[in-house]
Design an enzyme around this catalytic site. Structure first.
Site, PDB file in Angstrom:
ATOM      1  N   GLU A   1       2.620  -5.355  -6.585  1.00  0.00           N
ATOM      2  CA  GLU A   1       2.378  -6.568  -6.072  1.00  0.00           C
ATOM      3  C   GLU A   1       0.839  -6.909  -6.058  1.00  0.00           C
ATOM      4  O   GLU A   1      -0.101  -6.090  -6.429  1.00  0.00           O
ATOM      5  CB  GLU A   1       2.711  -6.394  -4.326  1.00  0.00           C
ATOM      6  CG  GLU A   1       1.839  -5.690  -3.481  1.00  0.00           C
ATOM      7  CD  GLU A   1       2.334  -5.741  -2.114  1.00  0.00           C
ATOM      8  OE1 GLU A   1       3.495  -6.103  -1.651  1.00  0.00           O
ATOM      9  OE2 GLU A   1       1.479  -5.680  -1.290  1.00  0.00           O
TER      10      GLU A   1
ATOM     11  N   HIS B   1      -7.082  -4.826   0.518  1.00  0.00           N
ATOM     12  CA  HIS B   1      -6.735  -3.844   1.365  1.00  0.00           C
ATOM     13  C   HIS B   1      -7.891  -2.830   1.218  1.00  0.00           C
ATOM     14  O   HIS B   1      -8.712  -2.652   0.222  1.00  0.00           O
ATOM     15  CB  HIS B   1      -5.621  -3.087   0.637  1.00  0.00           C
ATOM     16  CG  HIS B   1      -4.136  -3.637   0.594  1.00  0.00           C
ATOM     17  ND1 HIS B   1      -3.710  -4.480   1.976  1.00  0.00           N
ATOM     18  CD2 HIS B   1      -3.227  -4.197  -0.199  1.00  0.00           C
ATOM     19  CE1 HIS B   1      -2.617  -4.725   1.643  1.00  0.00           C
ATOM     20  NE2 HIS B   1      -2.136  -4.548   0.188  1.00  0.00           N
TER      21      HIS B   1
ATOM     22  N   HIS C   1      -1.476  -3.731  -7.543  1.00  0.00           N
ATOM     23  CA  HIS C   1      -1.343  -2.450  -6.793  1.00  0.00           C
ATOM     24  C   HIS C   1      -0.016  -1.987  -6.468  1.00  0.00           C
ATOM     25  O   HIS C   1       0.917  -2.573  -6.146  1.00  0.00           O
ATOM     26  CB  HIS C   1      -2.576  -2.434  -5.662  1.00  0.00           C
ATOM     27  CG  HIS C   1      -2.016  -3.343  -4.569  1.00  0.00           C
ATOM     28  ND1 HIS C   1      -2.350  -4.870  -4.749  1.00  0.00           N
ATOM     29  CD2 HIS C   1      -1.269  -3.291  -3.269  1.00  0.00           C
ATOM     30  CE1 HIS C   1      -1.883  -5.510  -3.638  1.00  0.00           C
ATOM     31  NE2 HIS C   1      -0.980  -4.484  -2.819  1.00  0.00           N
TER      32      HIS C   1
ATOM     33  N   CYS D   1      -4.060   1.716   6.123  1.00  0.00           N
ATOM     34  CA  CYS D   1      -4.384   0.606   5.214  1.00  0.00           C
ATOM     35  C   CYS D   1      -4.776  -0.684   6.174  1.00  0.00           C
ATOM     36  O   CYS D   1      -4.176  -0.937   7.069  1.00  0.00           O
ATOM     37  CB  CYS D   1      -3.191   0.078   4.460  1.00  0.00           C
ATOM     38  SG  CYS D   1      -3.346  -1.240   3.509  1.00  0.00           S
TER      39      CYS D   1
HETATM   40 MN    MN Z   1      -0.485  -5.406  -0.871  1.00  0.00          MN
END
Ligand code: MN
Length: 145
Positions: free
Chosen positions: A59, A65, A99, A113
């Protein structure tokens, strides 16, 4: 918050990774919110765990992130780069970079994350975008969709 065992924090529930419209492709991923909206001053810290051989959704989105692996080994795609990951590496996923995270075939892979609470929804690749993504051979071999 104390842990009952490593990576299992007391009173932090295991959540499904994604419960959106069912079109996202992923395998064997769980999610835990360690610091949520109430605690994080605009940021959230989540813990994702990917079973051996599993993977997150390929996505992209506007928000970034900040990722720190804390269990096992895996790898990720960021942009057009495939990176091997071990505990305590640092991964920055910039805005609009494709990613995907994968666990090694024989090892559970867990990572922290950090994201903004106010964030846009992920975008999945169109068939035309997938062709571009796959134009890099190493990336074509890595991704799972
Ligand atoms: Mn993501």
């Amino acid at each position: 918050m104390t842990q009952d065992e490593p990576h299992r924090w007391r009173n932090i529930e295991e959540l499904v990774y994604k419960d959106e419209d069912g079109t996202a492709t992923f395998k064997d991923v769980t999610r835990r919110t360690l610091f949520g909206e109430a605690a994080g001053d605009g940021m959230e810290v989540r813990y994702f765990e990917v079973d051996a051989g599993g993977y997150t959704t390929l996505e992209k989105h506007e928000h970034t992130h900040l990722v720190i692996p804390i269990k096992g080994r895996g790898a990720c795609l960021v942009g057009d780069e495939v990176l091997k990951l071990a505990m305590h590496d640092l991964v920055y996923v910039p805005s609009w970079a494709w990613h995907q995270f994968r666990a090694d075939e024989n090892e559970v892979f867990g990572f922290l994350c950090m994201v903004k609470v106010e964030r846009d929804r992920p975008t999945l690749p169109t068939p035309a975008e997938l062709l571009v993504i796959r134009s890099v051979p190493e990336v074509a071999e890595f991704i799972r969709v």
